[in-house]
Every structure is written in C-alpha cells, then in structure tokens.
Motif scaffolding. Structure first.
Motif, PDB file in Angstrom:
ATOM      1  N   THR A 251       0.847  -1.190   0.000  1.00 56.37           N
ATOM      2  CA  THR A 251       0.000   0.000   0.000  1.00 56.37           C
ATOM      3  C   THR A 251       0.884   1.241   0.000  1.00 56.37           C
ATOM      4  O   THR A 251       1.870   1.307   0.730  1.00 56.37           O
ATOM      5  CB  THR A 251      -0.932   0.029   1.223  1.00 56.37           C
ATOM      6  OG1 THR A 251      -0.154   0.091   2.418  1.00 56.37           O
ATOM      7  CG2 THR A 251      -1.787  -1.225   1.266  1.00 56.37           C
ATOM      8  N   THR A 260      -4.155   7.086  -2.449  1.00 58.66           N
ATOM      9  CA  THR A 260      -3.702   5.720  -2.170  1.00 58.66           C
ATOM     10  C   THR A 260      -3.521   4.912  -3.446  1.00 58.66           C
ATOM     11  O   THR A 260      -4.323   5.018  -4.380  1.00 58.66           O
ATOM     12  CB  THR A 260      -4.727   4.998  -1.264  1.00 58.66           C
ATOM     13  OG1 THR A 260      -4.875   5.735  -0.048  1.00 58.66           O
ATOM     14  CG2 THR A 260      -4.280   3.577  -0.948  1.00 58.66           C
ATOM     15  N   LEU A 262      -2.517   0.751  -4.592  1.00 57.55           N
ATOM     16  CA  LEU A 262      -2.315  -0.621  -4.140  1.00 57.55           C
ATOM     17  C   LEU A 262      -1.502  -1.372  -5.184  1.00 57.55           C
ATOM     18  O   LEU A 262      -1.710  -1.190  -6.385  1.00 57.55           O
ATOM     19  CB  LEU A 262      -3.664  -1.320  -3.920  1.00 57.55           C
ATOM     20  CG  LEU A 262      -4.638  -0.618  -2.965  1.00 57.55           C
ATOM     21  CD1 LEU A 262      -5.921  -1.439  -2.827  1.00 57.55           C
ATOM     22  CD2 LEU A 262      -4.007  -0.398  -1.603  1.00 57.55           C
ATOM     23  N   ASN A 332      -4.438   1.876   5.916  1.00 55.58           N
ATOM     24  CA  ASN A 332      -4.575   0.420   5.959  1.00 55.58           C
ATOM     25  C   ASN A 332      -5.800   0.013   6.761  1.00 55.58           C
ATOM     26  O   ASN A 332      -6.473  -0.973   6.446  1.00 55.58           O
ATOM     27  CB  ASN A 332      -3.315  -0.213   6.559  1.00 55.58           C
ATOM     28  CG  ASN A 332      -2.151  -0.208   5.590  1.00 55.58           C
ATOM     29  OD1 ASN A 332      -2.322   0.099   4.408  1.00 55.58           O
ATOM     30  ND2 ASN A 332      -0.974  -0.550   6.072  1.00 55.58           N
ATOM     31  N   LEU A 335      -8.739   0.420   4.542  1.00 55.00           N
ATOM     32  CA  LEU A 335      -8.784  -0.613   3.503  1.00 55.00           C
ATOM     33  C   LEU A 335      -9.387  -1.918   4.008  1.00 55.00           C
ATOM     34  O   LEU A 335      -9.870  -2.735   3.207  1.00 55.00           O
ATOM     35  CB  LEU A 335      -7.374  -0.877   2.974  1.00 55.00           C
ATOM     36  CG  LEU A 335      -6.814   0.183   2.014  1.00 55.00           C
ATOM     37  CD1 LEU A 335      -5.320  -0.042   1.796  1.00 55.00           C
ATOM     38  CD2 LEU A 335      -7.555   0.152   0.684  1.00 55.00           C
ATOM     39  N   ALA A 357      -8.723   0.924  -4.746  1.00 51.89           N
ATOM     40  CA  ALA A 357      -8.026   2.175  -4.463  1.00 51.89           C
ATOM     41  C   ALA A 357      -8.828   3.370  -4.981  1.00 51.89           C
ATOM     42  O   ALA A 357      -8.904   4.413  -4.329  1.00 51.89           O
ATOM     43  CB  ALA A 357      -6.638   2.154  -5.098  1.00 51.89           C
TER      44      ALA A 357
END
Length: 382
Positions: A251, A260, A262, A332, A335, A357
């Motif tokens: 990440t 963000t 990924l 995180n 997520l 994302a």
C-alpha cells in the motif's frame, strides 16, 4: 575453537563489535565486512558470548611511541641515559628499564619496543568467580534452581551483607556464563536462564533467526522538512497489508493528498516487491516522486535498486514505531472495509486492486475538509 586463523584487522574488529552492539545480525555484519562466509564473525562473537571486549587503552603514565623514538635518537647520538630522561621529564630508572627490556642500547628500536610493551601489557585478570570457589558454587546452585542472575546477586547481598567475598553483580554472572573462555561456570547452566540464550544480544536486536538489519538504511530523521509538514506533494508512505494465508499486497499513500495506490505482489521476496513498487511509482509524474517512507521490513532490503529505478529516496522508520507512518497505518485501517483479514489477497488482480483504491480515493476525507484525495491530487497536477 581456533580464532587465530580468522584474519580481521583491528579496525574491522572494532566495526564488527559496534555493529553487533547496534543489534545487527551476524549475517549482516559478515556482508558489511565483505565476508562470504559468516563463520568467521560467528566464531569471534561466539567465543566472547556476544559481549564486546573492553577497549584497550594505554596507562596515562606509560611511555608513548614518540618518547621511545626520542630514546632511540638519544642512544644513536651517544647521550647518557640521565640526559635522555631529563629531556623527556622521566625518571632515569624508567629509561633504564625501558632500554634493558627491549634489547639494550645497541639493539633498541622504538617501533619494536612500543609493540612489545603493548603485547606485555595484555595480562588477563582472573574473574571474581574464578577466584572465589564458595561464591562460584553458590551461584551455580541458584542458577540450577532457575534463579536469574539479578535474583542471585540481590539475594547474596541480603544474605551476606558484611561479606564482600560472597557478593557479585548480576552482570559478572552473565559474563561468566556467556564468555566460556573464562572456564568458570558450565555452559549448560545457560539452559536455566529464562531466555535460554547462550550469547548476549543488544537490546532491540533481532533474534538469531532474523535476517539482520537492512544495509545502508537512511533514517526518517533525515527526511526533508517539506515531507514532515505535508506542504509539498510527492512524499509517500508505504507498507504491506497482510491477508489470509500470509498473502500480501503493498500500500502506498501520498502524505499531502492521502491519495492511495495498491500494488499486487506475486512473491514475498524483496526483488519482487521492489520491482512492483518501482513500476507503480515510475508511472507518476516527476513532481509526485520525491520520497518514500517505509518500516524496516525485509521487503525493502533492495531499496537501493528502487532508488536507482525511480530516483526516489527511501527513508526508514525506527523499529516498532508505526506512528512514524501514521497516514499509511490509518489508510490500511480504512482498507480493511474492502479487504478483511480473511481475504486471500493472492486471488485479486491488479485491476481489482486499482478499483478498490479508486473507491477509497473518491471518498471525502475529514482531514481534507471533506475533499476527496483524488480531487486534492488533481489540484496539484493542474
């Protein structure tokens, strides 16, 4: 165990012990000293039980090499010993002993005399447990009862307050256990220690099963101030997100906009992680490629290759300091709404990760005054 066959310079030995005290592994130290085989470092550290030898220093009043050179020149000029002693501010008896111990007036050489004096000064002093048999037996008895060295030392002090021959520090007990060359306490007694370790490790050091410290790390303390205050975009934080079966993805979060990304990882090794991250970062415009902050996970062991490929410097956090990557840690957590811990991350494609994302980047964020990370980043790129 033969140590003399393992050749290290004095400077290398100093570096070896400094790295060991900082918590580096034996493998890491061997690589830093350009040794393919770690057995040499392992033997030197092992025979000392992981305890660095004290730094040797000359006594304040000992003759220095410069003074020995003056003695040598004085002898060559035919000066009497009293004249040489007077010029050096030394006693004549000191000069006389110095010359007689090192070949006499005709054979005296300053460099050789200095080396011989240094070698003669190496007189190991017997440790306390070697000299005091009653104390040694009592310590061994308590170790066999699984008492810690600190408990033994404290108990002896209370039990024998007026008998110094029955008192010892816990550090001296540890040294007698770990430094087997002392031949005082049986090595088997280390099995009674709580940790059962047979070698001294630095505080915070990795255990012998670890892979050692990452080479050439640049500390987060050297990160530019512009990254700290989030005023300039392009500074990223990164980490791994772990799923079911120890599957993982990388990440990346941009500190200014909280944008963000990924990254799918097909394998767990550093080469795979660095290649995938470099490919992802490399697609960004130059103004968004300034720095990357990571923890000390082994996936970034090849950080120099990443920097060469992307021109992005990697900065490493302190051990066990997740707050130094607070933005990434918080992301995180967000997520996990899309990727619970029970998710097998290896089954997700890069396209699926990009879609997740995107959803996160299009959500308003309170910290951005309810602007989305995508919109904040667009403003930067306009």
């Amino acid at each position: 165990m033969v140590i003399s066959r393992i050749w290290f310079t004095a400077a290398q030995k100093v570096e070896m012990w400094e790295r060991w005290k900082r918590g580096e592994s034996i493998s890491s130290i061997s690589r830093s000293l350009d040794r393919r085989n770690k057995s040499g470092v392992q033997q030197i550290i092992g025979v000392r039980g992981g305890i660095a030898p004290p730094v040797r220093r000359r006594a304040a009043r000992a003759l220095r090499l410069e003074e020995r050179e003056e003695i040598s020149r004085g002898l060559a000029s035919g000066l009497p010993m009293r004249a040489i002693a007077r010029s050096l501010g030394r006693s004549p008896s000191t000069i006389c002993r110095e010359i007689s111990h090192n070949g006499g007036a005709r054979s005296y050489r300053a460099a050789r005399a200095d080396k011989q004096a240094w070698d003669r000064a190496l007189r190991p002093k017997p440790c306390r447990l070697a000299c005091l048999g009653r104390l040694r037996r009592r310590v061994a008895q308590k170790l066999a009862l699984q008492w810690s060295p600190e408990q033994i030392a404290g108990w002896l002090k209370r039990e024998h307050p007026s008998d110094p021959d029955m008192q010892i520090s816990h550090e001296a007990i540890y040294r007698s256990l770990f430094i087997q060359s002392r031949g005082v306490l049986k090595k088997e007694l280390t099995a009674h220690l709580r940790t059962r370790r047979q070698i001294r490790h630095a505080k915070g050091a990795q255990t012998p099963t670890g892979q050692g410290q990452i080479l050439d790390m640049v500390s987060i303390r050297e990160r530019p101030a512009e990254a700290e205050d989030r005023a300039v975009p392009g500074h990223w934080e990164g980490d791994l997100l772990i799923g079911a079966g120890d599957t993982r993805i990388a990440t990346l979060v941009e500190r200014h906009s909280r944008f963000t990304m990924l990254v799918k990882l097909t394998k767990r090794d550093s080469a795979t992680a660095v290649t995938a991250l470099a490919r992802k970062i490399g697609k960004l415009p130059e103004e968004l490629r300034r720095s990357l902050t990571w923890d000390q996970g082994k996936e970034m062991a090849r950080h120099r290759s990443f920097t060469v490929a992307t021109n992005v410097q990697v900065y490493f956090c302190d051990p066990r300091s997740p707050w130094q990557r607070g933005t990434n840690e918080n992301t995180n957590g967000l997520l996990r709404q899309y990727l619970p811990r029970t998710t097998n991350l290896s089954r997700l494609s890069q396209a699926q990760l990009d879609a997740i994302a995107l959803r996160l980047n299009q959500r308003p964020r309170k910290t951005l005054d309810f602007e989305t990370p995508a919109d904040r980043l667009d403003k930067v790129l306009q």
